[in-house]
Design an enzyme around this catalytic site. Sequence first.
Site, short mmCIF file in Angstrom:
data_model
loop_
_atom_site.label_atom_id
_atom_site.label_comp_id
_atom_site.label_asym_id
_atom_site.label_seq_id
_atom_site.Cartn_x
_atom_site.Cartn_y
_atom_site.Cartn_z
N MET A 14 0.98 -1.17 0.06
CA MET A 14 -0.04 -0.01 -0.02
C MET A 14 0.76 1.29 0.03
O MET A 14 0.61 2.17 -0.90
CB MET A 14 -0.93 -0.05 1.11
CG MET A 14 -1.95 -1.05 1.27
SD MET A 14 -3.27 -0.45 -0.14
CE MET A 14 -4.04 0.84 0.38
N SER A 35 13.05 -1.28 7.77
CA SER A 35 14.18 -1.93 7.11
C SER A 35 14.73 -1.34 5.89
O SER A 35 13.89 -1.13 5.16
CB SER A 35 13.73 -3.47 6.96
OG SER A 35 13.63 -3.63 5.57
N VAL A 79 1.58 2.10 7.99
CA VAL A 79 2.18 1.05 8.71
C VAL A 79 1.07 0.45 9.26
O VAL A 79 0.04 0.96 9.34
CB VAL A 79 3.41 1.63 9.88
CG1 VAL A 79 4.30 2.09 9.22
CG2 VAL A 79 2.57 2.57 10.67
N ALA A 81 -1.66 -0.78 11.70
CA ALA A 81 -2.57 -0.06 12.72
C ALA A 81 -2.23 -0.71 14.05
O ALA A 81 -1.72 -1.72 14.29
CB ALA A 81 -3.87 -0.24 12.41
N ASN A 107 -5.56 1.49 8.54
CA ASN A 107 -7.11 1.56 9.25
C ASN A 107 -6.81 1.49 10.56
O ASN A 107 -7.33 0.39 11.56
CB ASN A 107 -7.64 0.02 8.82
CG ASN A 107 -8.42 0.07 7.50
OD1 ASN A 107 -8.92 0.80 7.21
ND2 ASN A 107 -8.40 -1.19 6.87
N SER A 133 -9.13 3.85 0.82
CA SER A 133 -10.03 2.68 0.59
C SER A 133 -9.71 2.47 -1.00
O SER A 133 -9.42 3.39 -1.54
CB SER A 133 -11.42 2.70 0.87
OG SER A 133 -11.81 1.52 0.14
N LYS A 205 -14.23 5.76 7.75
CA LYS A 205 -13.42 4.56 6.94
C LYS A 205 -14.05 3.23 7.52
O LYS A 205 -14.48 2.25 6.75
CB LYS A 205 -11.88 4.76 6.92
CG LYS A 205 -11.39 3.51 6.49
CD LYS A 205 -11.60 3.14 5.02
CE LYS A 205 -11.09 2.22 4.30
NZ LYS A 205 -10.76 1.04 4.93
N HIS A 208 -17.29 2.54 6.14
CA HIS A 208 -17.27 1.93 5.07
C HIS A 208 -16.90 0.66 5.13
O HIS A 208 -17.75 -0.41 4.15
CB HIS A 208 -16.09 2.67 4.11
CG HIS A 208 -15.53 2.07 3.14
ND1 HIS A 208 -14.63 0.99 3.26
CD2 HIS A 208 -15.88 2.38 1.66
CE1 HIS A 208 -14.25 0.62 1.87
NE2 HIS A 208 -15.15 1.35 1.05
N ASN A 209 -16.06 0.29 5.80
CA ASN A 209 -15.47 -1.44 5.99
C ASN A 209 -16.71 -2.05 6.43
O ASN A 209 -17.07 -3.31 6.18
CB ASN A 209 -14.54 -1.60 6.83
CG ASN A 209 -13.31 -1.18 6.07
OD1 ASN A 209 -13.20 -0.42 5.04
ND2 ASN A 209 -12.09 -1.90 6.45
N GLU A 212 -19.10 -2.81 3.79
CA GLU A 212 -18.46 -3.52 2.70
C GLU A 212 -18.41 -4.98 3.25
O GLU A 212 -18.95 -5.87 2.23
CB GLU A 212 -16.66 -3.13 2.87
CG GLU A 212 -15.68 -4.34 2.21
CD GLU A 212 -14.49 -3.80 2.34
OE1 GLU A 212 -13.99 -2.57 2.17
OE2 GLU A 212 -13.58 -4.60 2.77
N LYS A 286 -10.08 -8.61 9.54
CA LYS A 286 -9.06 -8.01 10.41
C LYS A 286 -9.60 -7.08 11.53
O LYS A 286 -8.84 -6.50 12.36
CB LYS A 286 -8.27 -7.20 9.40
CG LYS A 286 -7.29 -8.02 8.62
CD LYS A 286 -6.17 -7.20 8.09
CE LYS A 286 -6.01 -7.62 6.47
NZ LYS A 286 -6.92 -7.24 5.58
C1 6PG Z 1 -10.66 -0.85 1.65
C2 6PG Z 1 -10.61 -2.31 2.44
C3 6PG Z 1 -9.52 -2.51 3.07
C4 6PG Z 1 -9.23 -3.92 3.43
C5 6PG Z 1 -10.00 -4.45 4.65
C6 6PG Z 1 -10.45 -5.88 4.48
O1 6PG Z 1 -11.43 -0.18 1.87
O2 6PG Z 1 -9.74 -0.84 0.68
O3 6PG Z 1 -11.75 -2.07 3.14
O4 6PG Z 1 -9.35 -1.58 4.28
O5 6PG Z 1 -9.27 -4.86 2.34
O6 6PG Z 1 -9.36 -4.10 5.75
O7 6PG Z 1 -10.98 -6.04 5.69
P1 6PG Z 1 -10.98 -7.61 6.65
O8 6PG Z 1 -9.51 -8.32 6.27
O9 6PG Z 1 -11.48 -7.33 7.79
O10 6PG Z 1 -12.02 -8.28 5.32
#
Ligand code: 6PG
Length: 504
Positions: A14, A35, A79, A81, A107, A133, A205, A208-209, A212, A286
């Site tokens: 990223m 590193s 880096v 979170a 995140n 995102s 954000k 948003h997740n 998602e 995550k």
């Molecule tokens: C984004 C995604 C990104 C990531 C998520 C996935 O907006 O680009 O949401 O942040 O893909 O962290 O989350 P999970 O691993 O919890 O599915």
Amino acid sequence: MTTADIGLVGLAVMGQNLALNIADHGYTIAVYNRSFERTKDFTAHCAAHEPSHARVLGFEAISDFVKSIKRPRKIVLLVKAGAATDATIDALIPHLEADDIIIDGGNALWTDTIRREKALSAQGFAFIGSGVSGGETGARFGPSLMPGGSATAWASLEPIWRDIAAKVDPVTGKQLDGATPGNPIAGGVSCTAHVGTDGAGHYVKMVHNGIEYIDMQLICEAYSLMKTMLGMNAGEIGKVFEQWNQGKLASFLIEITADILQQTDPADATGNTWFVDKVLDTAGQKGTGMWTAANALELGAPANAIAEAVFARALSALKEERVAASAILKGPSLPVETDRANIINAIGDALYSSKICAYAQGFQLMVQAQKEYNWTLDFGTIAQIWRGGCIIRADFLQKITDAYRNDAGLKNLMLDSYFTNALHDAQNNWREVIALATRHGIPVPAFGSALAYFDGYRSATLPANLLQAQRDYFGAHTYERIDAPRGEFYHVDWPQMPRVQSKM
Ligand code: 6PG
């Protein structure tokens, strides 16, 4: 030498891609990684393959890295979170000067961002927590960026953030694609805006997740119904998603689903094995979906479908238990349904209606959060910056922007006339699909909980009268009466209450 317009710490994929995106837009960027090997590899890769390589400067010492950036410095962190973010900030602080700005693009949990913003501003620095995102491709060619922090810090970052964000067509709102290394998109409306103060960007954000998660779960339920109830293979289902992507369901997630489902397994030379059938049915996570659901519980915001999507992943992870249980717990075993075309159409309606409810829940959560955390969120703008770059990007988001532009104080998305009509049009099919799924014993937790939300929200009367009576009965928790003003609380001595004598 002070030459860099901006600095970036953290050269995982990223970080590398965001650095290249920034360099492609004509900015000189200093990069640093814990590193140095990684930094060397990256700059060597840039020198060999990237048209903008001369604008990417790698440093071994953090002091030289910081010194190379023009003041007030802007340093982006990409880096991990949590503790790694705090450690990176601590390593940078001794080298910073007044008004320098750290931008966290990870995140991060929004409460951590609030804490970091407070601590850094107390020391004369600034801190922006920016949601990023769009995954690796988004970072490289245009992510959706959701920054939160002080207006002054934002003013300094804004030109770069606007340049590197995804762009959408000003008329259609569709994402402008086609960027290549060294050739970013020129023009279009940028998918970034100042979301609010301190942790607002990371909060948005996070939501948003959460959305998602539910968006993905709903798609999976539609797939599961076509697979199990209609007996369709992955490729056939992929074609349905391809078709849906031409209509009101058009979105990035539907588009990639269509693509995934039509892939065959490269390990099978005959080309007769669908790749998705080879993927183990356990989902990872995550934590950002869980944060959204946990915060909804904390704020008392009814985001049940979002929570359901998190639980669905948890249940999927119990693979061995499910396999063992499948031999013991029996459900119905019906033949596949034959009315394929009509049922597919109904599943599409169920998907769309459930999606409306899911977004309504996400926005309702943000309405409650802004009161709790003292933000002033502009929901039309939030939907607008999700139009391009991010994972949930969809044509549908333009409708959400329109709804909030028509009425900034909209209580719930479902009350906007476009969405009200869409729900009215689709609800018979939606109910039918859930009934069919139930008869077949196919789990559709997200479809079901979205419908429960719709039915609950539109109910002038719910059975909570009985619930409140129960609370008063065993715990003297009091209740309000329908024939008394709100806010007047009563308690009765339940054992002494008169009872109707049953004649039955
Ligand atoms: C984004 C995604 C990104 C990531 C998520 C996935 O907006 O680009 O949401 O942040 O893909 O962290 O989350 P999970 O691993 O919890 O599915």
